[in-house]
Design a protein around this motif. Structure first.
Motif, short mmCIF file in Angstrom:
data_model
loop_
_atom_site.label_atom_id
_atom_site.label_comp_id
_atom_site.label_asym_id
_atom_site.label_seq_id
_atom_site.Cartn_x
_atom_site.Cartn_y
_atom_site.Cartn_z
N HIS A 128 10.81 49.41 15.31
CA HIS A 128 12.12 50.05 15.19
C HIS A 128 12.59 49.90 13.75
O HIS A 128 12.79 48.79 13.27
CB HIS A 128 13.13 49.40 16.15
CG HIS A 128 14.47 50.06 16.13
ND1 HIS A 128 15.63 49.38 16.42
CD2 HIS A 128 14.84 51.34 15.83
CE1 HIS A 128 16.66 50.21 16.31
NE2 HIS A 128 16.20 51.39 15.96
N LEU A 129 12.73 51.02 13.06
CA LEU A 129 13.13 51.02 11.65
C LEU A 129 14.59 51.42 11.51
O LEU A 129 15.03 52.40 12.11
CB LEU A 129 12.26 52.01 10.86
CG LEU A 129 10.75 51.79 10.89
CD1 LEU A 129 10.05 52.92 10.14
CD2 LEU A 129 10.38 50.45 10.29
N THR A 130 15.32 50.67 10.70
CA THR A 130 16.71 50.99 10.41
C THR A 130 16.91 51.04 8.89
O THR A 130 15.95 50.91 8.13
CB THR A 130 17.66 49.94 11.03
OG1 THR A 130 17.42 48.67 10.42
CG2 THR A 130 17.45 49.83 12.53
N GLN A 131 18.16 51.16 8.47
CA GLN A 131 18.46 51.28 7.05
C GLN A 131 18.05 50.04 6.26
O GLN A 131 17.52 50.14 5.16
CB GLN A 131 19.96 51.53 6.87
CG GLN A 131 20.45 51.55 5.42
CD GLN A 131 19.99 52.78 4.66
OE1 GLN A 131 19.70 53.81 5.25
NE2 GLN A 131 19.90 52.66 3.34
N TYR A 141 13.82 45.98 9.99
CA TYR A 141 12.88 46.52 10.96
C TYR A 141 12.59 45.48 12.03
O TYR A 141 12.75 44.27 11.82
CB TYR A 141 11.57 46.94 10.28
CG TYR A 141 10.74 45.78 9.77
CD1 TYR A 141 9.75 45.21 10.57
CD2 TYR A 141 10.95 45.25 8.50
CE1 TYR A 141 8.98 44.15 10.10
CE2 TYR A 141 10.20 44.19 8.03
CZ TYR A 141 9.22 43.64 8.84
OH TYR A 141 8.48 42.58 8.37
N THR A 142 12.16 45.95 13.20
CA THR A 142 11.80 45.06 14.31
C THR A 142 10.46 45.49 14.86
O THR A 142 10.26 46.67 15.18
CB THR A 142 12.85 45.13 15.43
OG1 THR A 142 14.14 44.83 14.90
CG2 THR A 142 12.52 44.13 16.54
N VAL A 143 9.54 44.55 14.95
CA VAL A 143 8.23 44.81 15.54
C VAL A 143 8.26 44.31 16.97
O VAL A 143 8.55 43.13 17.23
CB VAL A 143 7.09 44.12 14.75
CG1 VAL A 143 5.75 44.36 15.44
CG2 VAL A 143 7.04 44.62 13.32
N LEU A 144 7.96 45.19 17.91
CA LEU A 144 8.02 44.87 19.33
C LEU A 144 6.61 44.84 19.92
O LEU A 144 5.91 45.86 19.90
CB LEU A 144 8.86 45.91 20.08
CG LEU A 144 10.26 46.18 19.51
CD1 LEU A 144 10.86 47.40 20.15
CD2 LEU A 144 11.15 44.97 19.74
N THR A 145 6.19 43.70 20.39
CA THR A 145 4.87 43.58 21.03
C THR A 145 4.81 42.27 21.79
O THR A 145 5.55 41.32 21.48
CB THR A 145 3.73 43.62 19.98
OG1 THR A 145 2.47 43.59 20.66
CG2 THR A 145 3.83 42.47 19.01
N GLY A 146 3.93 42.24 22.77
CA GLY A 146 3.80 41.01 23.56
C GLY A 146 2.68 40.12 23.08
O GLY A 146 2.49 39.03 23.62
N THR A 147 1.94 40.54 22.08
CA THR A 147 0.81 39.75 21.58
C THR A 147 0.90 39.62 20.06
O THR A 147 1.36 40.53 19.38
CB THR A 147 -0.52 40.41 21.94
OG1 THR A 147 -0.56 41.74 21.41
CG2 THR A 147 -0.70 40.46 23.45
N GLU A 148 0.44 38.52 19.55
CA GLU A 148 0.40 38.27 18.11
C GLU A 148 -1.04 38.44 17.64
O GLU A 148 -1.89 37.57 17.87
CB GLU A 148 0.89 36.85 17.81
CG GLU A 148 0.95 36.51 16.32
CD GLU A 148 2.00 37.32 15.55
OE1 GLU A 148 1.89 37.42 14.32
OE2 GLU A 148 2.92 37.84 16.19
#
Length: 369
Positions: free
Chosen positions: A90-93, A96-103
């Protein structure tokens, strides 16, 4: 020589099944065993309505290793919740946020790429605020022409580095394996012509030995190369397999491999008496070469010292190693030139030896008659 090509084309038209089956099996097996996708990492991205997020997305689209699909914020969170292995961003001004259940390594790589894009965008905006667009263009040109630092990056121990790409492993492995059958089947026509007497009749028709061999071998080379080109182009442009920007290098290496397989096939028919004998030997050698050459699995995971010692006997090993290094490891043609020169040297040696044996066999057969 033209007559040889016409005869071979007519034979191919009557019996195209071997070429079609080998090509289809390569495509199907490589596609299925690679997971049915290219080696690009699929990523879902949601944006806000700001120029910064759009510019970051444009930057990410330049990376061939990412397959990016833009979705809405609600769809993004819903998809990631349903599939924890999926990577969403999710990118904003300003963040950012990275969404995932695994690293995974892919998650860390995409995070670093996004962070770099944000930093570069912030630097650009700061320059524009202070000096305007023209100043930014000047700074950008200076940065591209005069690097502030010269950096060389290498692993602490290259011998311990192992990079795996399942899509390319399957593609290269099965492509090299099945083209062995295609080329060998075509080279067998030399043995068939000698058995039926067509070869001697052609020689009586003022066709030189060079034209005879060159006609047969060049046709087999073109057929094998066309098969490999078809497979490579289908996976690159239809399936979307990432070849790390080395498509032309891959084509060059495979063409040299085709020449080596041609030489091995010619040597085999020079040592046998019938087409059926050559067919059995070719089948056995093709499987053996694939096993010890790394076509079925990466040699890096093989623990047997005996199998690893035999890899040098396999033509597939040289091509497989060169292809992986030019793509997955990002090396240059100069770095893999040893494998290329060895393939060319073996091809020249085997072709010379095979033709010598075939001619000796023809002389013995003629003297007996």
């Amino acid at each position: 020589m033209k007559g040889i090509w016409i005869a071979r084309l007519q034979n191919l038209k009557r019996k195209p099944l071997v070429l079609i089956m080998m090509t289809l099996m390569t495509l199907v097996l490589a596609y299925v065993l690679s997971g049915g996708v290219g080696s690009q990492t699929p990523i879902l991205i949601a944006l806000d309505d700001t120029s910064t997020s759009k510019e970051v997305l444009d930057e990410l689209n330049t990376f061939e290793e990412y397959s990016i699909k833009e979705v809405t914020k609600d769809v993004l969170y819903e998809k990631v919740e349903q599939d924890p292995d999926l990577i969403g961003v999710h990118l904003t001004q300003t963040a950012y946020t990275v969404l995932t259940g695994t690293e995974t390594d892919s998650v860390r790589e995409i995070s670093l790429a996004i962070e770099t894009a944000y930093s570069e965008n912030a630097f650009q905006q700061k320059i524009i605020e202070m000096g305007g667009e023209l100043k930014w263009l000047e700074v950008k040109e200076n940065l591209s022409n005069q690097e502030a630092f010269q950096m060389n990056t290498s692993a602490m121990d290259e011998a311990q580095v192992f990079r795996y790409d399942g899509a390319l492993q399957s593609l290269f492995g099965y492509m090299l394996f099945f083209v062995f059958y295609t080329i060998s089947t075509n080279v067998q026509f030399i043995l068939e012509d000698k058995r039926t007497g067509v070869w001697n009749r052609l020689k009586l028709a003022s066709i030189s030995r060079f034209q005879l061999y060159f006609g047969h071998l060049s046709f087999s080379f073109i057929i094998g190369l066309l098969q490999m080109l078809l497979v490579i182009l289908v996976f690159r442009f239809v399936v979307g397999t990432n070849m790390y920007g080395a498509l032309l290098e891959v084509i060059l290496i495979t063409s040299i491999y085709v020449l080596l397989v041609l030489a091995v096939s010619l040597l085999i028919i020079s040592l046998v008496k019938t087409v059926s004998q050559s067919g059995v030997i070719i089948s056995l050698l093709a499987v053996a070469f694939a096993m010890i050459g790394g076509a079925y699995w990466p040699l890096e995971i093989v623990q047997s010292e005996g199998l690893l010692a035999m890899k040098w006997l396999s033509p597939i090993y040289y091509a497989m190693e060169a292809l992986k290094r030019i793509t997955i490891y990002g090396e240059t043609l100069g770095a893999v030139s040893t494998y290329l020169w060895m393939m060319l040297l073996f091809a020249a040696t085997l072709i010379s030896g095979a033709i010598y044996l075939l001619e000796k066999k023809s002389e013995r057969g003629h003297s007996i008659e």
